[in-house]
Scaffold this motif. Sequence first.
Motif, PDB file in Angstrom:
ATOM      1  N   PRO A 118       0.845  -1.209   0.000  1.00 30.10           N
ATOM      2  CA  PRO A 118       0.000   0.000   0.000  1.00 30.10           C
ATOM      3  C   PRO A 118       0.875   1.252   0.000  1.00 30.10           C
ATOM      4  O   PRO A 118       1.925   1.267   0.631  1.00 30.10           O
ATOM      5  CB  PRO A 118      -0.782  -0.109   1.324  1.00 30.10           C
ATOM      6  N   ALA A 119       0.448   2.291  -0.714  1.00 29.22           N
ATOM      7  CA  ALA A 119       1.211   3.544  -0.725  1.00 29.22           C
ATOM      8  C   ALA A 119       0.657   4.526   0.302  1.00 29.22           C
ATOM      9  O   ALA A 119       1.178   5.630   0.432  1.00 29.22           O
ATOM     10  CB  ALA A 119       1.205   4.151  -2.121  1.00 29.22           C
ATOM     11  N   LEU A 120      -0.411   4.150   1.002  1.00 29.20           N
ATOM     12  CA  LEU A 120      -0.959   5.003   2.063  1.00 29.20           C
ATOM     13  C   LEU A 120      -0.999   4.199   3.361  1.00 29.20           C
ATOM     14  O   LEU A 120      -1.429   3.046   3.367  1.00 29.20           O
ATOM     15  CB  LEU A 120      -2.397   5.435   1.739  1.00 29.20           C
ATOM     16  N   ALA A 216      -4.211  10.422  -6.927  1.00 27.45           N
ATOM     17  CA  ALA A 216      -3.307   9.344  -6.505  1.00 27.45           C
ATOM     18  C   ALA A 216      -3.811   8.692  -5.217  1.00 27.45           C
ATOM     19  O   ALA A 216      -3.750   7.467  -5.056  1.00 27.45           O
ATOM     20  CB  ALA A 216      -1.900   9.909  -6.307  1.00 27.45           C
ATOM     21  N   ALA A 217      -4.319   9.512  -4.299  1.00 30.74           N
ATOM     22  CA  ALA A 217      -4.844   8.954  -3.039  1.00 30.74           C
ATOM     23  C   ALA A 217      -6.059   8.069  -3.312  1.00 30.74           C
ATOM     24  O   ALA A 217      -6.185   6.963  -2.774  1.00 30.74           O
ATOM     25  CB  ALA A 217      -5.212  10.087  -2.079  1.00 30.74           C
ATOM     26  N   TRP A 218      -6.950   8.547  -4.195  1.00 36.27           N
ATOM     27  CA  TRP A 218      -8.156   7.732  -4.482  1.00 36.27           C
ATOM     28  C   TRP A 218      -7.768   6.432  -5.185  1.00 36.27           C
ATOM     29  O   TRP A 218      -8.382   5.390  -4.958  1.00 36.27           O
ATOM     30  CB  TRP A 218      -9.182   8.517  -5.299  1.00 36.27           C
ATOM     31  N   CYS A 219      -6.714   6.477  -6.015  1.00 38.05           N
ATOM     32  CA  CYS A 219      -6.231   5.229  -6.643  1.00 38.05           C
ATOM     33  C   CYS A 219      -5.805   4.241  -5.560  1.00 38.05           C
ATOM     34  O   CYS A 219      -6.079   3.037  -5.653  1.00 38.05           O
ATOM     35  CB  CYS A 219      -5.058   5.501  -7.585  1.00 38.05           C
ATOM     36  N   THR A 247       2.043   8.465  -9.525  1.00 40.76           N
ATOM     37  CA  THR A 247       1.003   8.468  -8.479  1.00 40.76           C
ATOM     38  C   THR A 247       1.626   8.264  -7.095  1.00 40.76           C
ATOM     39  O   THR A 247       1.180   8.877  -6.125  1.00 40.76           O
ATOM     40  CB  THR A 247      -0.091   7.406  -8.742  1.00 40.76           C
ATOM     41  N   THR A 248       2.669   7.441  -7.008  1.00 43.32           N
ATOM     42  CA  THR A 248       3.305   7.282  -5.695  1.00 43.32           C
ATOM     43  C   THR A 248       4.256   8.443  -5.415  1.00 43.32           C
ATOM     44  O   THR A 248       4.359   8.892  -4.275  1.00 43.32           O
ATOM     45  CB  THR A 248       4.037   5.928  -5.580  1.00 43.32           C
ATOM     46  N   ASP A 249       4.904   8.971  -6.465  1.00 41.94           N
ATOM     47  CA  ASP A 249       5.790  10.128  -6.270  1.00 41.94           C
ATOM     48  C   ASP A 249       5.015  11.298  -5.673  1.00 41.94           C
ATOM     49  O   ASP A 249       5.460  11.939  -4.723  1.00 41.94           O
ATOM     50  CB  ASP A 249       6.393  10.596  -7.614  1.00 41.94           C
ATOM     51  N   VAL A 250       3.858  11.560  -6.227  1.00 39.60           N
ATOM     52  CA  VAL A 250       3.101  12.744  -5.805  1.00 39.60           C
ATOM     53  C   VAL A 250       2.579  12.574  -4.368  1.00 39.60           C
ATOM     54  O   VAL A 250       2.445  13.544  -3.625  1.00 39.60           O
ATOM     55  CB  VAL A 250       1.982  13.039  -6.836  1.00 39.60           C
ATOM     56  N   LEU A 251       2.376  11.339  -3.956  1.00 36.05           N
ATOM     57  CA  LEU A 251       1.932  11.118  -2.576  1.00 36.05           C
ATOM     58  C   LEU A 251       3.066  11.303  -1.576  1.00 36.05           C
ATOM     59  O   LEU A 251       2.831  11.586  -0.407  1.00 36.05           O
ATOM     60  CB  LEU A 251       1.344   9.708  -2.427  1.00 36.05           C
ATOM     61  N   GLN A 253       5.236  13.679  -1.812  1.00 37.22           N
ATOM     62  CA  GLN A 253       5.663  15.091  -1.841  1.00 37.22           C
ATOM     63  C   GLN A 253       4.538  15.997  -1.370  1.00 37.22           C
ATOM     64  O   GLN A 253       3.790  16.524  -2.184  1.00 37.22           O
ATOM     65  CB  GLN A 253       6.046  15.489  -3.268  1.00 37.22           C
ATOM     66  N   PRO A 254       4.419  16.175  -0.049  1.00 32.16           N
ATOM     67  CA  PRO A 254       3.302  16.965   0.478  1.00 32.16           C
ATOM     68  C   PRO A 254       3.282  18.390  -0.054  1.00 32.16           C
ATOM     69  O   PRO A 254       2.228  18.990  -0.163  1.00 32.16           O
ATOM     70  CB  PRO A 254       3.518  16.976   1.988  1.00 32.16           C
ATOM     71  N   ASP A 255       4.451  18.918  -0.425  1.00 33.77           N
ATOM     72  CA  ASP A 255       4.455  20.311  -0.872  1.00 33.77           C
ATOM     73  C   ASP A 255       3.822  20.496  -2.249  1.00 33.77           C
ATOM     74  O   ASP A 255       3.597  21.599  -2.693  1.00 33.77           O
ATOM     75  CB  ASP A 255       5.871  20.902  -0.847  1.00 33.77           C
ATOM     76  N   GLU A 256       3.530  19.390  -2.929  1.00 29.91           N
ATOM     77  CA  GLU A 256       2.841  19.511  -4.226  1.00 29.91           C
ATOM     78  C   GLU A 256       1.331  19.636  -4.045  1.00 29.91           C
ATOM     79  O   GLU A 256       0.588  19.739  -5.001  1.00 29.91           O
ATOM     80  CB  GLU A 256       3.110  18.278  -5.102  1.00 29.91           C
ATOM     81  N   GLU A 257       0.910  19.602  -2.787  1.00 29.16           N
ATOM     82  CA  GLU A 257      -0.518  19.557  -2.483  1.00 29.16           C
ATOM     83  C   GLU A 257      -1.342  20.624  -3.200  1.00 29.16           C
ATOM     84  O   GLU A 257      -2.460  20.379  -3.616  1.00 29.16           O
ATOM     85  CB  GLU A 257      -0.708  19.716  -0.979  1.00 29.16           C
ATOM     86  N   LEU A 258      -0.760  21.809  -3.322  1.00 26.28           N
ATOM     87  CA  LEU A 258      -1.543  22.891  -3.911  1.00 26.28           C
ATOM     88  C   LEU A 258      -1.435  22.955  -5.420  1.00 26.28           C
ATOM     89  O   LEU A 258      -2.132  23.723  -6.069  1.00 26.28           O
ATOM     90  CB  LEU A 258      -1.116  24.230  -3.291  1.00 26.28           C
ATOM     91  N   ALA A 259      -0.564  22.101  -5.982  1.00 19.03           N
ATOM     92  CA  ALA A 259      -0.427  22.102  -7.450  1.00 19.03           C
ATOM     93  C   ALA A 259      -1.662  21.474  -8.095  1.00 19.03           C
ATOM     94  O   ALA A 259      -2.273  20.601  -7.506  1.00 19.03           O
ATOM     95  CB  ALA A 259       0.823  21.327  -7.846  1.00 19.03           C
ATOM     96  N   PRO A 260      -2.033  21.925  -9.288  1.00 25.59           N
ATOM     97  CA  PRO A 260      -3.232  21.370  -9.909  1.00 25.59           C
ATOM     98  C   PRO A 260      -3.032  19.932 -10.381  1.00 25.59           C
ATOM     99  O   PRO A 260      -1.931  19.506 -10.556  1.00 25.59           O
ATOM    100  CB  PRO A 260      -3.470  22.275 -11.111  1.00 25.59           C
TER     101      PRO A 260
END
Length: 260
Positions: A118-120, A216-219, A247-251, A253-260
């Motif tokens: 699991p990635a979460l 990515a989280a919903w995946c 999808t795992t990279d973006v999870l 990197q919390p600082d990408e949270e605000l990126a579209p």
Amino acid sequence: MRTFTKTYDHPLLQQRSLAHQAWLTGVNPDVRTPRVVEQRPGEIVYEHLDGRHAGPADLVALAGLLGRQHTAAYFRELVHARLDASFTSGGTITLDGFIDGRRERLRHLLTSESVPEPALTLEAVEGWLQKAAGMPAAFYKDANPRNFLVNGAIVAVIDFDSLTLAPFGYDLAKLVVSTTMTSGPLVQETVQEALDTYNGHPRSRGLPGCTRREFAAWCEFHHALTAPYLGTNGYRFGWHTARPGWTTDVLRQPDEELAP
Ligand SMILES: Nc1ncnc2c1ncn2[C@@H]1O[C@H](COP(=O)(O)OP(=O)(O)OP(=O)(O)O)[C@@H](O)[C@H]1O
Ligand SMILES: [Mg+2]
């Protein structure tokens, strides 16, 4: 006339499925669904629709269909819904909320270690559920590739057994995860294109849509919830072996949270 008969073990499930279809055709009148020809105890008889199951080549078109359906449903009704509560429409049909049932099931799956790679974490899942409570409401209708019948340019949606509230992007994530589990790894750019195509609909009407990180989280939610069915329903590939790397990279990197 050629028909397709679906059987139900419980009258309540049969009634719910019919109510779900009636609600969906109310909020998405332009979407093709099979006409109900007859209802009998334990059976719904539908008109038979010609078509094949969806596949990877349909992903972007189906993402557009889902984005259109969810945006229309939002503006017709779900603007009044909250994802942490159930929603009753017209005093007749109740859609379950997004959170309670899923929290329990995800907790069970993650604590029993039945989810491969699991990635979460459990804590991250809880964080996402809490975040979801404040998001605009779309719906989940189990967008697996077997629940679409594609006939040339015409796509029909079938199978109304599952219908709950869900955040924007959640049912698209189901389509991506279940298509991957059926057909193997997808072209990463195609998944991004599907998300962009989906988001075009809510964003053209001022809604935030679904960020890459949310998607990515919903995946990962679907990975956990669908992993028990690996080896059945045509699912031959585990999401953990075939998921797009971003999808795992973006999870991570919390600082990408605000990126579209
Ligand atoms: N009206 C219809 N016309 C033609 N084929 C249909 C129709 N409804 C369902 N089917 C076929 O039967 C399959 C299973 O139907 P449905 O999805 O409603 O049941 P299910 O129990 O959810 O099965 P699955 O787990 O495979 O999705 C569909 O994928 C489709 O191939
Ligand atoms: Mg189905």
